[in-house]
Structures are given as C-alpha cells and as structure tokens.
Scaffold this motif. Structure first.
Motif, PDB file in Angstrom:
ATOM      1  N   UNK A 192       4.071   9.451 -25.212  1.00  0.00           N
ATOM      2  CA  UNK A 192       4.701   8.602 -24.974  1.00  0.00           C
ATOM      3  C   UNK A 192       5.466   7.531 -23.623  1.00  0.00           C
ATOM      4  N   UNK A 193       4.849   6.343 -24.039  1.00  0.00           N
ATOM      5  CA  UNK A 193       5.497   5.144 -22.450  1.00  0.00           C
ATOM      6  C   UNK A 193       6.404   6.063 -21.816  1.00  0.00           C
ATOM      7  N   UNK A 194       7.842   5.421 -22.570  1.00  0.00           N
ATOM      8  CA  UNK A 194       9.056   5.966 -22.793  1.00  0.00           C
ATOM      9  C   UNK A 194      10.016   6.064 -23.928  1.00  0.00           C
ATOM     10  N   UNK A 195      11.098   6.441 -24.143  1.00  0.00           N
ATOM     11  CA  UNK A 195      11.709   6.879 -25.394  1.00  0.00           C
ATOM     12  C   UNK A 195      12.311   5.460 -26.066  1.00  0.00           C
ATOM     13  N   UNK A 196      12.538   5.704 -27.018  1.00  0.00           N
ATOM     14  CA  UNK A 196      12.765   4.425 -27.435  1.00  0.00           C
ATOM     15  C   UNK A 196      11.734   3.345 -27.708  1.00  0.00           C
ATOM     16  N   UNK A 197      10.617   3.573 -28.052  1.00  0.00           N
ATOM     17  CA  UNK A 197       9.814   3.182 -28.077  1.00  0.00           C
ATOM     18  C   UNK A 197       9.836   2.242 -27.495  1.00  0.00           C
ATOM     19  N   UNK A 198       9.350   2.220 -26.045  1.00  0.00           N
ATOM     20  CA  UNK A 198       9.171   1.534 -25.116  1.00  0.00           C
ATOM     21  C   UNK A 198       7.706   1.358 -25.530  1.00  0.00           C
ATOM     22  N   UNK A 199       6.827  -0.445 -24.758  1.00  0.00           N
ATOM     23  CA  UNK A 199       5.881  -0.772 -24.103  1.00  0.00           C
ATOM     24  C   UNK A 199       5.763  -1.653 -23.432  1.00  0.00           C
ATOM     25  N   UNK A 200       4.338  -1.625 -22.747  1.00  0.00           N
ATOM     26  CA  UNK A 200       4.807  -2.233 -21.159  1.00  0.00           C
ATOM     27  C   UNK A 200       3.443  -3.258 -21.212  1.00  0.00           C
ATOM     28  N   UNK A 201       3.413  -4.181 -20.709  1.00  0.00           N
ATOM     29  CA  UNK A 201       2.196  -5.047 -20.537  1.00  0.00           C
ATOM     30  C   UNK A 201       2.287  -5.389 -19.159  1.00  0.00           C
ATOM     31  N   UNK A 202       1.089  -5.616 -18.600  1.00  0.00           N
ATOM     32  CA  UNK A 202       0.328  -6.302 -17.426  1.00  0.00           C
ATOM     33  C   UNK A 202      -0.128  -7.543 -17.222  1.00  0.00           C
ATOM     34  N   UNK A 203      -0.080  -8.419 -16.887  1.00  0.00           N
ATOM     35  CA  UNK A 203      -1.371  -9.596 -16.070  1.00  0.00           C
ATOM     36  C   UNK A 203      -0.640 -10.332 -15.838  1.00  0.00           C
ATOM     37  N   UNK A 204      -2.140  -9.751 -14.729  1.00  0.00           N
ATOM     38  CA  UNK A 204      -2.337 -10.054 -13.323  1.00  0.00           C
ATOM     39  C   UNK A 204      -3.335 -11.217 -13.344  1.00  0.00           C
ATOM     40  N   UNK A 205      -3.747 -12.020 -11.750  1.00  0.00           N
ATOM     41  CA  UNK A 205      -4.408 -12.994 -12.092  1.00  0.00           C
ATOM     42  C   UNK A 205      -4.757 -12.053  -9.845  1.00  0.00           C
ATOM     43  N   UNK A 206      -6.110 -11.947  -9.152  1.00  0.00           N
ATOM     44  CA  UNK A 206      -7.026 -11.635  -8.331  1.00  0.00           C
ATOM     45  C   UNK A 206      -7.466 -12.980  -7.568  1.00  0.00           C
ATOM     46  N   UNK A 207      -7.254 -13.830  -6.666  1.00  0.00           N
ATOM     47  CA  UNK A 207      -8.159 -14.255  -6.043  1.00  0.00           C
ATOM     48  C   UNK A 207      -8.797 -13.658  -4.861  1.00  0.00           C
ATOM     49  N   UNK A 208      -9.493 -13.221  -4.444  1.00  0.00           N
ATOM     50  CA  UNK A 208     -10.382 -12.529  -3.908  1.00  0.00           C
ATOM     51  C   UNK A 208     -11.713 -12.923  -3.125  1.00  0.00           C
ATOM     52  N   UNK A 209     -11.850 -12.997  -1.859  1.00  0.00           N
ATOM     53  CA  UNK A 209     -13.167 -13.484  -1.008  1.00  0.00           C
ATOM     54  C   UNK A 209     -13.697 -12.945  -0.183  1.00  0.00           C
ATOM     55  N   UNK A 210     -14.698 -12.606   0.480  1.00  0.00           N
ATOM     56  CA  UNK A 210     -15.193 -11.549   1.598  1.00  0.00           C
ATOM     57  C   UNK A 210     -15.384 -13.247   2.569  1.00  0.00           C
ATOM     58  N   UNK A 211     -15.537 -13.596   3.915  1.00  0.00           N
ATOM     59  CA  UNK A 211     -16.239 -14.260   4.630  1.00  0.00           C
ATOM     60  C   UNK A 211     -16.612 -13.611   6.310  1.00  0.00           C
ATOM     61  N   UNK A 212     -18.359 -13.842   6.497  1.00  0.00           N
ATOM     62  CA  UNK A 212     -18.792 -13.599   7.292  1.00  0.00           C
ATOM     63  C   UNK A 212     -18.171 -14.152   9.120  1.00  0.00           C
ATOM     64  N   UNK A 213     -17.909 -12.674   9.592  1.00  0.00           N
ATOM     65  CA  UNK A 213     -17.382 -13.777  11.057  1.00  0.00           C
ATOM     66  C   UNK A 213     -18.785 -13.694  12.577  1.00  0.00           C
ATOM     67  N   UNK A 214     -19.111 -12.625  11.772  1.00  0.00           N
ATOM     68  CA  UNK A 214     -20.144 -12.583  13.405  1.00  0.00           C
ATOM     69  C   UNK A 214     -21.145 -11.688  12.435  1.00  0.00           C
ATOM     70  N   UNK A 215     -22.679 -11.401  12.942  1.00  0.00           N
ATOM     71  CA  UNK A 215     -23.470 -10.530  12.675  1.00  0.00           C
ATOM     72  C   UNK A 215     -22.533  -9.543  12.859  1.00  0.00           C
ATOM     73  N   UNK A 216     -22.586  -8.535  11.036  1.00  0.00           N
ATOM     74  CA  UNK A 216     -22.231  -7.322  10.926  1.00  0.00           C
ATOM     75  C   UNK A 216     -21.147  -7.049  10.754  1.00  0.00           C
ATOM     76  N   UNK A 217     -20.408  -8.532  10.860  1.00  0.00           N
ATOM     77  CA  UNK A 217     -18.699  -8.196  10.994  1.00  0.00           C
ATOM     78  C   UNK A 217     -17.989  -9.247   9.567  1.00  0.00           C
ATOM     79  N   UNK A 218     -17.469  -8.860   8.818  1.00  0.00           N
ATOM     80  CA  UNK A 218     -17.001  -9.721   7.856  1.00  0.00           C
ATOM     81  C   UNK A 218     -15.625  -8.791   7.639  1.00  0.00           C
ATOM     82  N   UNK A 219     -14.683 -10.257   6.966  1.00  0.00           N
ATOM     83  CA  UNK A 219     -13.293 -10.007   6.336  1.00  0.00           C
ATOM     84  C   UNK A 219     -12.714  -9.811   5.150  1.00  0.00           C
ATOM     85  N   UNK A 220     -12.180  -9.355   4.359  1.00  0.00           N
ATOM     86  CA  UNK A 220     -11.955  -9.213   3.342  1.00  0.00           C
ATOM     87  C   UNK A 220     -10.727  -9.602   3.197  1.00  0.00           C
TER      88      UNK A 220
END
Length: 285
Positions: free
Chosen positions: A52-80
C-alpha cells in the motif's frame, strides 16, 4: 510522510522517432504536447515488494502536461527543452493534499555524427548533455506535496538508432548517467542514477506503433551527509503505444506499466501526446 514524483522523459511520437535519431536540420525541429495520468494506491517498497502506498488508505494522483521540443542550431547540433506542469494530490482518511504548478524544466544540447561528416549508413549516433533546473524549494513538511526535488541535475546520454527504411521500422537505445546535486535546504542529496531506454516502432499506413522499455538504477541518497542504503530507486517499466496521423502531426496514446522497482509508485498510468514538425528556417536565415 514522503511523496515521490518520477516522470521520465517523453519521446517523440510514432515513426517520427526514426528521423529524430538524426540531429535536426538548422532552423527546423519538432514540438510535442504530452499529458500523463497516474492514479495509484500501491508502491514498490525498499525491497521491491508491492505494498500500500501509505497507511490509512492513501491514494496518489499525478496529472501532468509536458511541452517538449527540439530545434536544429547548426549542422549536427540541436537543442532540446522540456517544460512540465503538474497537478499532484494525495488523500487518505486524514486529509486531502494537493499541489499545482510548474515542475523543473530540462534543457539539452545534442551533437550527432553528422557534425563530423561521418556516414553511418542507416545508423545514427549522438551524445547529448543536459541540465535539469529547479524552480522551487523542497518543503520539509509532511502536509505539502513538493513539485520539485529542489536540486539541479546533470545528464549525459549516448544515443544509437537505426532506421530500416524503406521498411517503416526503427529501433534505438539510449543510455545515460544522471548526477544529482545536494538540496542544501533539506540537507538531502538524491542518489546518482543510470538509465537506459530501448525502443522499437514503425508505421502501417496512417497508424504508428511503438514499444519502449525503460530501466532506472539509482544509488542510495544521502540525508545530512549520511548514506541511506534503503532509499535507492530502481524501476523497470514498459510503455506500449499506438498513434494516428491527424492533421500535420501524430496523435499517440499509450500506457506505462511498471514491472519492478524500489521506492517508487507502482500501478499503470496512461499518456497521450501530439507530435508535429516545425519549420522556422526562413526566420532562421
């Protein structure tokens, strides 16, 4: 009472991962919006048993949003970059506790084999280094759920991928090490971690598929400069997903299934992501 938040990086959706193994062209890249939901009353304890997660009947909720991106800087190199936003809650017979806000952002710089004019055929190789910044403190209060662990982390990864084009199938393996600094406010230093991501995927007409396996192996943390051997984190999880081309990108849905672990939440989670390529080369020029 302790709360643990662990959400590993979300990867680009579907067959686009095959192209993403190569560094992005200067002025071009991709962006992805991901969502994640995990509701559980179970955890992996320090011996790897599910309890059990914890005593006393504990429940956990995680709700998440991610913004992820990558972009080319120069030949062979990019940033995330990745920016998370979390809504966390824990309730038991005593009370319900919630926290909402931005989590710790991460930024990376990647150098691929293209930078050195090497032709690997259908293979791709790159080294990526990054930093996880902290936006807040880690409150020492059993009634507050922290959105951050309150310290800076550094990561280095080696990436190797293979495209089997014209067969629309790809595979990759990423392995890395994460150095975790001390949270001076809490006098706590999380243990350094090694991690591996292995995936295979492909496309069938307008549909995509992917199976990702993630492994995390952590060292014991330190509390007030004393190593806590029972506090090390481990995780083995599988993330199968399917996607559909919609509009300019791919909509992906999947599940995260923890198979084994230590000192981390157990139970399946669901996630969804929309991935789209972007072209800013005119602005870049």
């Amino acid at each position: 009472m302790k709360y643990t938040l662990l959400i590993l990086a979300f990867f680009p959706a579907g067959i686009e991962v095959a192209a993403a193994q190569w560094t992005e062209t200067p002025g071009k890249g991709w962006i992805q919006l991901s969502s994640y939901l995990h509701h559980t009353a179970r955890r992996f304890d320090e011996r790897g048993d599910i309890r059990s997660l914890f005593n006393a009947g504990g429940r956990s909720t995680t709700a998440s949003v991610f913004v992820t991106g990558a972009f080319g800087l120069t030949k062979g190199i990019d940033a995330w970059a990745e920016i998370p936003f979390h809504h966390l809650s824990f309730d038991d017979v005593v009370a319900e506790r919630t926290s909402t806000g931005f989590g710790d952002p991460r930024v990376f710089l990647r150098v691929g084999h293209e930078r050195f004019g090497v032709d690997l055929g259908g293979w791709a190789a790159a080294v990526r280094g990054g930093v996880k910044f902290t936006l807040g403190s880690f409150p020492i209060d059993s009634e507050i759920i922290p959105l951050t662990e309150g310290q800076v982390d550094y990561e280095v990864l080696l990436e190797i991928g293979r495209s089997f084009w014209p067969t629309p199938v790809y595979a990759f393996i990423w392995g890395g090490h994460r150095w975790r600094t001390e949270n001076e406010e809490a006098r706590r230093r999380p243990g350094n971690e090694r991690f591996v991501h292995v995936a295979a995927g492909g496309a069938i007409r307008n549909w995509t598929w992917k199976v990702l396996v993630e492994v995390l192996d952590g060292r014991p943390p330190e509390l007030f400069s004393i190593e806590v051997a029972s506090g090390r984190r481990e995780l083995l999880q599988v993330l199968p997903s399917v996607g559909r081309r919609i509009g300019p990108g791919v909509l992906e849905v999947g599940v995260r299934v923890p198979v084994a672990g230590r000192n981390l939440p157990a139970g399946p989670a669901v996630f969804a992501a929309y991935f789209s390529r972007v072209n800013l080369s005119k602005l870049w020029d």
